[in-house]
Design a protein around this motif. Structure first.
Motif, PDB file in Angstrom:
ATOM      1  N   GLU A 467     -18.109  19.058 103.134  1.00 38.14           N
ATOM      2  CA  GLU A 467     -17.823  18.123 104.223  1.00 38.14           C
ATOM      3  C   GLU A 467     -17.030  16.946 103.661  1.00 38.14           C
ATOM      4  OE1 GLU A 467     -18.260  18.404 107.318  1.00 38.14           O
ATOM      5  OE2 GLU A 467     -19.676  20.052 107.541  1.00 38.14           O
ATOM      6  N   GLU A 468     -16.352  16.208 104.572  1.00 37.20           N
ATOM      7  CA  GLU A 468     -15.487  15.116 104.105  1.00 37.20           C
ATOM      8  C   GLU A 468     -16.262  14.085 103.274  1.00 37.20           C
ATOM      9  OE1 GLU A 468     -15.246  16.397 107.086  1.00 37.20           O
ATOM     10  OE2 GLU A 468     -13.134  16.937 107.328  1.00 37.20           O
ATOM     11  N   ASN A 469     -17.533  13.823 103.670  1.00 33.98           N
ATOM     12  CA  ASN A 469     -18.262  12.751 102.981  1.00 33.98           C
ATOM     13  C   ASN A 469     -18.735  13.146 101.583  1.00 33.98           C
ATOM     14  OD1 ASN A 469     -20.132  14.593 103.637  1.00 33.98           O
ATOM     15  ND2 ASN A 469     -21.401  13.264 104.924  1.00 33.98           N
ATOM     16  N   MET A 470     -18.457  14.412 101.173  1.00 37.15           N
ATOM     17  CA  MET A 470     -18.924  14.846  99.848  1.00 37.15           C
ATOM     18  C   MET A 470     -18.019  14.332  98.727  1.00 37.15           C
ATOM     19  SD  MET A 470     -21.672  16.633 100.026  1.00 37.15           S
ATOM     20  CE  MET A 470     -21.658  17.382  98.422  1.00 37.15           C
ATOM     21  N   ASN A 471     -16.800  13.910  99.091  1.00 41.12           N
ATOM     22  CA  ASN A 471     -15.837  13.401  98.096  1.00 41.12           C
ATOM     23  C   ASN A 471     -15.660  14.349  96.913  1.00 41.12           C
ATOM     24  OD1 ASN A 471     -15.518  11.095  99.584  1.00 41.12           O
ATOM     25  ND2 ASN A 471     -17.291  10.102  98.596  1.00 41.12           N
ATOM     26  N   ARG A 472     -15.479  15.631  97.194  1.00 42.17           N
ATOM     27  CA  ARG A 472     -15.276  16.567  96.086  1.00 42.17           C
ATOM     28  C   ARG A 472     -13.791  16.815  95.896  1.00 42.17           C
ATOM     29  NH1 ARG A 472     -19.488  21.413  96.467  1.00 42.17           N
ATOM     30  NH2 ARG A 472     -18.765  21.721  94.352  1.00 42.17           N
ATOM     31  N   SER A 473     -13.387  17.052  94.674  1.00 40.96           N
ATOM     32  CA  SER A 473     -11.956  17.181  94.377  1.00 40.96           C
ATOM     33  C   SER A 473     -11.417  18.506  94.912  1.00 40.96           C
ATOM     34  CB  SER A 473     -11.736  17.130  92.875  1.00 40.96           C
ATOM     35  OG  SER A 473     -12.296  18.297  92.291  1.00 40.96           O
ATOM     36  N   GLU A 474     -10.084  18.547  95.068  1.00 42.91           N
ATOM     37  CA  GLU A 474      -9.452  19.774  95.594  1.00 42.91           C
ATOM     38  C   GLU A 474      -9.666  20.944  94.646  1.00 42.91           C
ATOM     39  OE1 GLU A 474      -5.448  19.917  96.693  1.00 42.91           O
ATOM     40  OE2 GLU A 474      -5.794  19.139  98.690  1.00 42.91           O
TER      41      GLU A 474
END
Length: 1352
Positions: A467-474
């Protein structure tokens, strides 16, 4: 004047396809220069007849048709035909068999068109006999040609719908315009000139939308899905090359389409429908719909030729953009047709409408193979086939897979809405699909793309991992990538297309084409394909060559072709696929998404398009003539597919969450029983330990006969078919894997992988398999193998420390034990630090590494209609330990075979010279086994087992114990707890008691039964909540009870004896096992060389002679064993399979008696100062084992056997010597072993097995009031095996089922056997032991009193 030429053409065409027109009105308004016709109904039957597709039109109408003819500027302005809103609805024909004979046999096709010709010729000749005398023929010809070449066609709002079952596929094109262009592809008024025999056209499609929806039983679509493709625009360039000005048809046709961006979106409900549409395309291509059999691409060619030939007129002549005017002027009666069948540019315009549609549609599937349908002309007897090149190019394509869920609106009456969520996305750059064909003789399709990647989006199954709020890299989202970047690679995918400014057509040069199979293969190699594309390249080539000069038009339907035509045409089909360097990371997020897609694809079952015909075996098969067989011997058409995967990297991390128990049952075809999923918080686990697999190259070849049924039919009817013919009756598969290696690695929080720790160094292997086609034809041929499989493994090495195996175990268990309610991953940091040591830092106590290698494994399996057989060899096995020593590591050999152990039974070998191991040593294991397919088969010759095992040397070194008892420290374990799914309230904290802490690294508690389904739906790591205090052995008991349904050990024993008896009653057995020598030193025995681990006896000898401090070693030399069944003559253990035994065993029990001989059993000790002392002098025995059985009358449902077992053993004399140092050594060794055993058991590593035996062999039934007395310990499981050591009381007695009461206070084998005897008939045992003499000598340490012997 000109009107008299042009008007009839337009009139006839409009009239031909459109219902209820008044020709007079049309003619008047046409002369005015503009025609506007509204609300037109199409003649559907005419369209169907002309198109000859396996579809019927349900409806078709045009809202408005405009024709604009600029009569005054006819030589410089184009005629414009505009269609506003055209809608057609199609469905698949019912029983397509009887509807058309389009490709069934060309002769019928030709004869019908001949008769049509003769019917239509006369009228036509009269009508066109007098052209206007004022106009010179050449002028009219050239003017009409100019008009024809510059027609503009505009279609606004084209709607096509296809319906089938519950599928509605609709294609909507806002506008499509076709016009003529100059050499720079700009709009112009052009003509063919003698200097430039080329015509170029352009078609622009704007806003193409493709929708795929589901309709209900009443045909209504309840809610609309998102479109598959939304507002996609693309342009097509057409390039025609003519041989001369009067050519009736272009000699080269090029149609190339370019899409800049193609965005497909597929929802979970659309996926099964999308797959169904793809299957429809393949079924149409292979001609499985309609009356064709399994033809190759000639179906397509023949089929599309008919379609397009017939759009342009039903005759066999070809039509083209150019054709009508020339033949109109030529006045050749043969070329003329009736008015309503005239050919010309309007015909071509009409032909473009379906052609554009079919073309556009095909391209969206990116399948590309069916694109043959565009502008395909029908073959004529007089004209040669044009070369047709079709291309589809796409700069960037993305496919997004979405999951949908229903959302009811706030008010009760408002309709349901569908909310979709993207979960996985595939991106592809630089895609090319190119088809090149010439008539029926050559067809080639090439597909390639430059790069592709796949990524995870949003969340899956309630776990919000992206999800967007996870702030995981591409980088974390992309789990697959292959090939190169388009910006780095350049525009290679457009090479030689009409969109490539360097292509010959764009430089006014005539293009050259390769239309010869051999030349084609030389040019388009795998290397060339990968240079052009980079990620994927496929080349599919089909050619047909005539050998005898008579090509019978369409050879695809061989059942209608007589068998003598078999050899007249040589067909060939090859597909080669290459996949470039790829990286795949199979983490939880990716695996769950892929599995979810598979589940969605399986959710709807459709009827298959082609049904296999029921196998009808005709009894009276005619024998083929010798000529037919000879022509078959000469050439048999096959389809060959090769797949090559270059440089492949696969990473499998620990499962961060595991909900596969919700998905796997559906994929395996069972009902999904697991409960609902709750949303859960997700925290990525770092460091993330993973397995990394690298493969240099994988090569897969598959070949299958093109017309299998006809071929098998012929070959199976021959008495003695040659090997060559038999070879082609199989489908063959050959898989080679080069440079496979595996290592452990770990992903840290920065997204970098640490340096990999190798576990399996690079090795290669190969597998070959073949499967006969149509086995029903071969049932009477017992010698013909139905399946065959060969496996070769030159060398495989595995190396690991105990810490590494614990980590591997963790990864394995995190995937194999789906978490029911709470998923929790424990990664022990001490374990990770031990496995992945930071470079430059020396660890305090480095761990020993075990390295095992196996060499030259060859296995072969073969199955005929009567027997299954397998044979194989294992060249050698070596296991050694690498232990860190002072300065450099020591190599300690542990197991080695084959080893020459013939002389090791006496200690003389230590003082003699020993030959080094030769490379020509025999294989360690060679075996052949043959089992009948049906046990109760009357002519069954029974099973055969031949085996030989060479000598084996084993060194049970203390380093092995250090390896086994390693445990990571507990304190450093970091426990990451994720609440997920199911019924546990989100507040429950999961704690674990200290003593219960998994000491097995992050491994799920080793106490957990490995073969048990997740216990009480617990996690892969058995966690204990505060309330949970069940005894650990309970689940095991419940499991046993449920699966074994509370059967007593006796019951199971009976069943076991029954199974064993069935296996051996007709077994021809030949078993030879050379002596196995076990060395048990009380301290390490490293090999003298540090490069190669030497041979074990050699190492022992060098220590014995060279080192003063030789560790005390106990040597146990196990006997050589030889077992032969009765009447069997010695054979080589490795036989060509299937084979025949000289004396097959026909009656039950004929294989007995078995002769068993054992030789050279001895035990001695090696002590320091070159001292050897014997414990047991070499001895042996011969014994004879006979078993007879009689079936008793069955009292129960199944008949029981009663057995008589006779065992006669002749022992050689036994001499035992013993002295103080030997006793000391034995005591030391026993102490070491028991300490290690206790440690291992305390750590729980072998906990599972101990629980298991405890429950299975629970000796006393709980109801027994009297506990067994101290003297009779309850027997362990070995007591139940009939071959156990038995008291002399049993000698010669036939055991009756005697005292069965629960009060008997000792349980001995007597009762066990007698119980078995009562219910399964009887077991009678007769044993005879012969022991000539026992000598026991005890030595005292006094050196003067040297050998006081006490002889008993």
């Amino acid at each position: 004047m000109l009107e008299s030429y042009v008007t009839p053409i337009l009139m006839s065409y409009v009239n031909r396809y459109i219902k209820n027109l008044k020709p007079s009105d049309l003619q008047l308004s046409l002369w005015g220069g503009d025609v506007v016709l509204s609300k037109l109904e199409l003649k559907l039957d005419v369209l169907e007849q002309e198109l000859k597709l396996p579809f019927t039109f349900l409806s078709g109408h045009i809202h408005e048709l405009r024709i604009h003819v600029p009569w005054t500027k006819l030589g410089s302005e184009p005629v414009v035909i505009t269609i506003n809103t055209m809608e057609c609805i199609l469905k698949l024909k019912d029983g397509a068999q009887e509807d058309h004979e389009s490709c069934g046999s060309s002769s019928t096709n030709r004869s019908t068109t001949e008769s049509m010709k003769s019917a239509v010729k006369p009228r036509r000749v009269q009508q066109s006999a007098s052209p206007d005398p004022d106009l010179p023929p050449g002028y009219v010809q050239s003017l009409i040609r100019r008009v024809v070449n510059n027609v503009n066609i505009v279609i606004n709002n084209l709607i096509l719908k296809y319906v089938e079952d519950d599928i509605v596929l609709s294609v909507n094109i806002t506008s499509a315009e076709c016009y003529t262009v100059d050499e720079f592809w700009d709009r112009a008024f052009m003509d063919i000139s003698a200097t430039d025999l080329v015509l170029r056209k352009m078609i622009n499609f704007s806003d193409c939308t493709v929708c795929l929806d589901k309709r209900n039983a009443s045909g209504k679509i309840e809610f609309y899905q998102e479109p598959l493709l939304y507002k996609c625009s693309f342009k097509t360039r057409l390039h025609f090359t003519y041989d001369n000005l009067n050519s009736k048809m272009p000699s080269i046709i090029k149609v190339h389409t370019l899409v800049e961006s193609l965005k497909l979106s597929i929802s979970d409900q659309q996926l099964p429908m999308f797959i169904r549409i793809m299957q429809l395309g393949i079924a149409l291509y292979y001609g499985e719909i309609g009356n064709f059999k399994d033809g190759e691409s000639e179906d397509l060619i023949c089929h599309t030729k008919d379609m397009l030939g017939n759009i342009t007129g039903t005759e066999d002549e070809t039509s083209s953009v150019m054709q009508y005017p020339t033949q109109y002027i030529n006045q050749d009666p043969y070329l003329h047709q009736d008015d309503d069948q005239q050919q010309g540019w309007v015909s071509w315009a009409w032909s473009l409408v379906p052609a554009i549609v079919s073309y556009e549609d095909e391209e969206n599937d990116s399948s590309g193979i069916g694109d043959g349908s565009t502008l395909h002309q029908q073959k004529s007897p007089s004209l040669k086939d044009p070369i047709i090149s079709i291309g589809f190019y796409c700069t960037k394509a993305t496919v997004t897979f979405k999951l949908t869920e229903m959302q009811a609106e706030s008010s009760y009456y408002s309709p349901q809405k569908v909310k979709s969520k993207e979960v996985i996305c595939w991106e592809q750059e630089g895609t090319t699909v190119e088809v090149l064909m010439k008539g029926e003789l050559f067809f080639d399709c090439q597909i390639g793309f430059v790069g592709c990647q796949a990524m995870c989006l949003k969340g899956i199954m309630g776990i919000k991992d992206f999800e967007e709020n996870m702030n995981r890299s591409e980088e974390e989202a992309y789990f697959f990538n292959c090939g190169e970047n388009l910006s780095a690679k350049g525009m290679t995918y457009l090479t030689n297309s009409l969109f490539d400014y360097r292509s010959p057509e764009n430089n006014s040069i005539r293009a050259e084409f390769i239309l010869d199979a051999a030349h084609h293969k030389e040019t388009y190699t795998e290397i060339a394909g990968m240079q052009r594309f980079g990620a994927f390249y496929m080349d599919y080539l089909y050619t047909m060559e005539s050998t005898s000069g008579k090509v019978s038009g369409n050879q695809q339907d061989l059942s209608s072709v007589k068998s003598e035509d078999f050899g007249s045409v040589q067909e060939m089909s090859t597909k080669s696929l290459v996949v470039g360097p790829l990286n795949l990371r199979l983490d939880s997020s990716a695996v769950h998404r892929i599995m979810k897609m598979i589940v969605c694809a399986l959710e709807h079952e459709y009827e298959p398009y082609s049904r296999t015909k029921p196998d009808i075996m005709d009894g009276n098969r005619t024998m083929p003539s010798s000529e037919e067989v000879a022509s078959l011997e000469e050439y048999i058409p096959t389809r060959l597919t090769t797949l090559t995967v270059l440089k492949c990297t696969i990473i499998i991390p620990v499962a961060e969450f595991n909900l596969l128990d919700h998905l796997m049952p559906i994929i395996m075809g069972e009902k999904n029983l697991s409960g609902l999923l709750n949303a859960a918080s997700f925290q990525p686990l770092r460091p993330l330990p993973s397995i990394r697999i690298l493969v240099d190259k994988v090569n897969l070849e598959h070949s299958v006969p093109m017309y299998a049924e006809q071929l098998v039919h012929v070959v199976s009817s021959l008495g003695q078919p040659s090997d060559n013919l038999l070879h082609y009756c199989y489908s063959h598969c050959y898989l080679k894997i080069f440079g496979f290696q595996a290592a452990l690695t770990s992903l840290d929080s920065k997204g970098l992988y640490c340096f990999p720790v190798p576990v399996i160094p690079s090795f290669s292997t190969a597998v070959y398999g073949k499967l006969i086609k149509f086995p029903k034809y071969w049932t009477k041929r017992a010698h013909v193998p139905l399946t065959e499989c060969i496996f070769e493994l030159p060398n495989l090495t595995v190396q690991a420390t105990r810490a590494q195996t614990l980590l591997l175990q963790t990864i394995y268990q995190s995937w194999c034990h789906p978490a029911g309610n709470v998923s929790s991953v424990v990664v022990n940091e001490a374990l990770l630090n031990e496995v992945f040591q930071t470079s430059g830092v020396k660890s305090k106590n480095p761990l020993p590494t075990l390295e095992g290698s196996i060499q030259n494994v060859e296995l072969k399996y073969c199955g005929t209609s009567l027997v299954k057989c397998a044979s194989g060899t294992v060249g050698s096995i070596k296991i050694c330990a690498k232990a860190p020593g002072d300065g450099k590591e020591k190599l300690i050999p542990l197991i080695q075979g084959p080893s020459d152990t013939r002389d090791l039974h006496s200690s003389k070998w230590l003082n003699e010279s020993r030959k080094p191991e030769s490379l020509l040593a025999p294989d360690l294991v060679a075996f052949t086994i043959q089992i009948p397919q049906y046990m109760d088969y009357c002519h069954n010759s029974g099973a055969v087992l031949l085996s030989s095992v060479q000598g084996l040397a084993i060194n049970v070194d203390p380093v092995l114990y250090t390896w086994l008892i390693y445990q990571p420290q507990k304190r450093a374990s970091r426990h990451i707890q994720q609440q997920s799914v199911g019924t546990v309230p989100l507040g429950v904290s999961v704690t674990r008691k200290k003593e219960d802490e998994a000491s097995v690294g992050s491994a799920p508690l080793a106490r957990q039964q490995s073969n048990q389904a997740s216990e009480y739906a617990s996690s892969p790591v058995k966690t204990k909540t505060v309330t949970e205090s069940r005894p650990l052995s309970l689940p095991v008991k419940t499991m046993l009870n449920s699966s074994e349904s509370c059967r007593s050990p006796e019951e199971r024993m009976k069943e076991f004896i029954g199974i064993v008896w069935n296996a051996v009653k007709r077994l021809t057995l030949q078993l030879e096992v050379q002596s196995c020598c076990v060395f048990l030193p009380n301290d390490s025995l490293p090999s003298p060389s540090t490069i190669v681990s030497g041979d074990i006896p050699g190492t022992v000898r060098s220590w014995y002679h060279g080192q003063a401090s030789m560790p005390g070693t106990l040597v146990v030399c196990l006997p050589q064993i030889k077992i032969m069944s009765a009447g069997h003559k010695h054979m080589e253990p490795l036989q060509e399979i299937p084979f025949v035994v000289l004396r097959p065993i026909l009656e039950e029990g004929d294989a007995f008696p078995w002769t068993i001989s054992l030789h050279h059993f001895s035990i001695y000790t090696l002590l320091g100062q070159q001292m050897t002392l014997n414990l047991v002098e070499p001895m042996g025995c011969t014994s004879t084992l006979a078993v007879t059985s009689q079936k008793l009358l069955a009292s129960g449902p199944e008949s029981r056997h009663s057995f008589v077992v006779c065992l006669h053993v002749d022992l050689e004399s036994l001499e035992i010597k013993c002295s103080n140092p030997q006793v000391q050594l034995l005591y030391e060794l026993a102490e070491i072993t028991s300490k290690v055993w206790n440690k291992i058991q305390r750590k729980g590593i072998l906990y599972q097995s101990s629980v298991y035996t405890e429950t299975t062999s629970g000796p006393v039934p709980p109801s027994s009031p009297v506990k067994s007395s101290v003297g009779t310990a309850p027997p362990d499981t070995s007591t139940y095996s009939p071959s156990a050591d038995i008291g002399t009381t049993t000698e010669g007695d036939s055991l009756q089922g005697g005292d069965d009461s629960p009060f008997s206070d000792s349980i001995t084998l007597e009762q066990t056997t007698s119980n078995i005897g009562v219910s399964s008939g009887r077991v009678s045992l007769w044993m005879q032991w012969m022991l000539p003499k026992i000598t026991v000598k005890l030595f005292a340490p006094d050196p003067r009193n040297n050998g006081t012997g006490i002889i008993l």
